[in-house]
Design a protein around this motif. Structure first.
Motif, PDB file in Angstrom:
ATOM      1  N   UNK A 129       0.771  -1.210   0.088  1.00 14.06           N
ATOM      2  CA  UNK A 129       0.143  -0.281   0.158  1.00 14.06           C
ATOM      3  C   UNK A 129       0.736   1.222   0.135  1.00 14.06           C
ATOM      4  N   UNK A 130       0.501   2.318  -0.689  1.00 11.37           N
ATOM      5  CA  UNK A 130       1.313   3.391  -0.947  1.00 11.37           C
ATOM      6  C   UNK A 130       1.086   4.321   0.052  1.00 11.37           C
ATOM      7  N   UNK A 131       1.867   4.886   1.046  1.00  9.11           N
ATOM      8  CA  UNK A 131       1.724   5.667   2.126  1.00  9.11           C
ATOM      9  C   UNK A 131       2.024   7.037   1.277  1.00  9.11           C
ATOM     10  N   UNK A 132       1.681   8.166   2.059  1.00  6.48           N
ATOM     11  CA  UNK A 132       1.709   9.515   1.789  1.00  6.48           C
ATOM     12  C   UNK A 132       2.287  10.456   2.760  1.00  6.48           C
ATOM     13  N   UNK A 133       2.165  10.074   3.999  1.00  5.66           N
ATOM     14  CA  UNK A 133       2.290  10.986   4.811  1.00  5.66           C
ATOM     15  C   UNK A 133       3.684  10.941   5.793  1.00  5.66           C
ATOM     16  N   UNK A 178       3.216   0.397   2.894  1.00  8.57           N
ATOM     17  CA  UNK A 178       2.768  -0.803   3.804  1.00  8.57           C
ATOM     18  C   UNK A 178       2.388  -2.124   3.596  1.00  8.57           C
ATOM     19  N   UNK A 221      -0.318  -4.938   2.540  1.00  8.28           N
ATOM     20  CA  UNK A 221      -1.709  -5.248   3.032  1.00  8.28           C
ATOM     21  C   UNK A 221      -1.751  -6.517   3.533  1.00  8.28           C
TER      22      UNK A 221
END
Lengths: 85, 452
Positions: free
Chosen positions: B107-111, B125, B127
Motif C-alpha cells: 500500500x502506498x503511504x503518503x504522509x 505498507x 496489505x
C-alpha cells in the motif's frame, strides 16, 4: 503604502484554509500561495512570504506534507495505508 | 519462546496472552508456509505456525527460479539478508505471495517522513501484515548520493552501518533517481535514522513534487570528454536549491541531470526535465600522429568512422583526417572510436535541453534544445537565472501533475520560449530546414503574408 500582512496572520490564514477544506480538497503549496495572494492581494503578500509562512507551519508540525500523486499540504493524521485492513 | 501461551485467531495472526491477561500480537512469529493460508477468506486451509528464536527460512519456490541462470539475483541477496533480518525474511514471504497471486501487496503511504521535509521518504505498507508482520511498514529512504556516485569504502560502511541499525539492511544502489536507497524502515525508525545520517554529514534526497536529487556522470574525474565540471555543478545546484529539494512546492517532480559530453552517459536527454549536456563550439582537436597510429594498427577509418558520420563531414586525405566542423552535430561517434586522436574543442560549455521524461501520466518525451550553448562556469549565475525563470513560468501555468515537458507541449514551445525571455533559434527545432511549421519571419517580404 499598503500594509504588509504579518507572517503570523499569513500562517493562520493558510492553516485555516487547509483545515476548512480538509477531506474535501487537497492544496498543493502553490495553490495555497495563490489562495493567499487572492485573499490579501498581490501588493500585500509575496510568493516568498507565503513560502516562509508555509515553512513555519510545516516546521511547527501544524501542517504536514502528504503525497498522493502530487505533493499536498495537510493536517497531521494517521494515514489510511498505515491502518490495518 | 518458552512459557508463552499461543493462540491462533482466525488464522490471521498469532497472539499471546501476557501475564496480565491482555492479548498481544507476537512479534517476529514466522509462518512456515504462508502460501497455504487464505487469510481474509473463510477457507483457512492450514494453520501451521512456527515460532523459534532463530529466523526460519521461508519456502520460496517461485522466487527460487529467479536465481537460476548466469545473472546475479536479488533473491540470493534477499535470502542472505533474511538470515539475520526478520524484515528481509518477511519481504521474501510477501514477494513469493505476490508472485503466486500475480498481484502486489504494497500500500502506498503518503504522509510518513521526517520533520520539516516533504521529500526523501516514500511510505510503503503491507496489505498482508497479518502474515508478514515485520513488513507492516516498509518505508523507503532516499539518501542524497554523492556527485558522480563516488564513495570511499569508509562512506559506504558508514551508510550501511546506519541502515543496519535502523532498517532492513536492504539497499538499492543506486535507484533510478540516482539516490542511495534504503529499503524497508518502520515509521518509528525514520527520525533516528535521519538523525544518524545528518550527524554523519548525509542528507535525504528528493521525492514528491520537488526538485529530485540532481545527478551527473563521472565528468572530469574519470572522463577526458567532459566539457564542464559536472560534479561541481551538481553539488552547487544541490546546495543552492535545498528548499526546492526538501520542501515540495512544484506542480510535479523536476529532475536535473548533468552530462559532461554528448555521449550523455546519464541519459539526461530522456530522463530529466532539464538536461545539461556538455559540448563545444570550436573545432574538434585532431592529433594526426595518433590518426596514423590508428591506421597502422589496422583501424578501417573509412568504414568505421567516415561512413558512420551522420553528417558525412569527415574525410581522409593522404592519411590526414579532415573534419568540416560547421556540419558536425557532435554525435561523438568519431571521438569514441578514436579517443586518442580526436578531442572536443577548447571552447567548452553545455547545451541546455528541456522536457525529457519517462512515461507516467503521459507518454515518454525526449528533451528539446533550449539553449544551444552556454558557458558553464562557477557560480553558474546564467544557468540559475534561466532555471528560476522556467520555474516561475511552470508555477504560474503548470497544472497538477504536469511535467514541464507536457506543459510546454500544451502551451507551445514558442509561447514558452517567449515567456522565459529567450530568443527562438533554429537549434530548438528538429530538422528546421524541413519543418513546415517553422517560419523565418525575416525572410518574408513585406506584404507577403497578406497576399497569402
Amino acid at each position: 503604502m499598503v500594509d504588509k500582512v504579518p507572517i503570523e496572520e499569513l500562517e493562520e490564514a493558510m492553516y485555516n484554509i487547509v483545515k476548512e477544506y480538509s477531506g474535501k480538497k487537497k492544496f498543493k503549496p502553490g495553490d495555497l500561495t495563490k489562495e493567499m495572494i487572492a485573499q490579501f492581494g498581490e501588493d500585500r503578500v509575496t510568493k516568498k512570504e507565503c513560502k516562509d509562512a508555509l515553512k513555519e507551519l510545516i516546521d511547527s508540525g501544524r501542517l504536514v506534507y502528504g503525497y498522493y500523486g502530487g505533493t499536498s499540504v495537510e493536517l497531521p493524521h494517521v494515514e489510511g495505508a498505515a491502518k490495518d485492513i | 519462546m518458552k512459557g508463552r501461551k499461543d493462540i491462533a485467531w482466525k488464522g490471521v495472526r498469532k497472539q499471546r496472552i501476557d501475564q496480565w491477561g491482555h492479548i498481544k500480537p507476537i512479534e517476529n512469529d514466522f509462518l512456515l508456509n504462508p502460501l497455504l493460508l487464505d487469510i481474509r477468506g473463510s477457507g483457512i486451509e492450514r494453520k501451521e505456525y512456527y515460532m523459534a528464536d532463530e529466523i526460519k527460512k521461508r519456502k520460496t519456490p517461485l522466487l527460487d527460479e529467479l536465481e537460476e541462470g548466469p545473472w546475479p539475483s536479488f533473491v540470493t541477496d534477499l535470502k542472505k539478508m533474511a538470515e539475520k533480518k526478520p524484515k528481509a525474511n518477511d519481504l521474501l514471504g510477501q514477494l513469493e505471495l505476490s508472485y503466486k497471486e500475480k498481484k502486489g501487496h504494497w500500500k502506498h503511504g503518503g504522509l510518513v517522513g521526517v520533520a520539516g521535509y516533504g521529500g526523501g521518504v516514500i511510505g510503503r505498507y503491507s496489505d498482508s501484515s497479518e502474515l508478514f508482520p515485520n513488513v507492516k511498514a516498509f518505508h523507503t529512504c532516499r539518501v542524497n548520493q554523492t556527485s558522480g556516485w563516488f564513495y570511499t569504502t569508509e562512506a559506504l560502511r558508514e551508510l550501511c552501518d546506519i541502515w543496519d541499525k535502523h532498517g532492513s539492511g536492504l539497499t538499492n544502489v543506486h535507484g533510478s533517481t540516482g539516490d542511495f536507497v534504503f529499503l524497508g524502515a518502520d515509521t518509528d525508525a525514520l527520525e533516528p535514522c535521519f538523525s544518524d545520517l545528518t550527524k554523519a554529514g548525509w542528507d535525504l534526497g528528493g521525492s514528491g513534487s520537488d526538485m529530485r536529487t540532481p545527478s551527473c556522470c563521472n565528468g572530469p574525474a574519470r572522463c577526458e570528454f567532459a566539457c564542464y565540471d559536472t560534479l561541481d555543478m551538481t553539488y552547487d545546484i544541490t546546495m543552492t536549491y535545498q528548499d526546492e529539494l526538501h520542501r515540495p512546492a512544484f506542480v510535479y517532480k523536476w529532475k536535473f541531470k548533468m552530462a559532461g559530453c554528448p555521449n550523455d552517459c546519464v541519459a539526461s536527454i530522456a530522463r530529466s526535465d532539464l538536461a545539461v549536456i556538455g559540448t563545444w563550439r570550436d573545432n574538434i582537436r585532431i592529433d594526426q600522429s595518433a590518426v596514423k597510429e590508428y591506421l597502422d594498427k589496422g583501424l578501417n577509418i573509412t568504414s568505421d568512422v567516415i561512413m558512420k558520420c551522420p553528417k558525412q563531414c569527415i574525410s581522409l586525405d593522404r592519411n590526414e583526417l579532415r573534419i568540416n566542423n560547421e556540419d558536425c552535430v557532435k554525435c561523438m561517434h568519431c571521438l569514441n572510436v578514436m579517443p586518442k586522436a580526436l578531442r572536443p574543442g577548447k571552447d567548452k560549455g553545455a547545451t541546455i535541453l528541456i522536457g525529457g521524461k519517462a512515461p507516467i501520466m503521459e507518454g515518454a518525451l525526449l528533451s528539446s534544445v533550449l539553449v544551444p550553448f552556454m558557458k558553464i562556469e562557477k557560480p553558474y549565475t546564467e544557468f540559475k537565472d534561466l532555471i528560476e525563470r522556467i520555474w516561475e513560468f511552470w508555477d504560474e501555468h503548470g497544472v497538477s501533475r504536469e511535467r514541464i515537458g507536457e506543459c510546454i507541449q500544451r502551451v507551445g514551445m514558442g509561447n514558452f520560449v517567449e515567456a522565459i525571455g529567450l530568443e527562438p533559434l533554429p537549434e530548438m527545432v528538429s530538422s528546421p530546414r524541413d519543418n513546415p511549421y517553422i517560419f523565418y519571419e525575416e525572410y518574408l517580404e513585406e506584404g507577403e503574408e497578406e497576399e497569402e
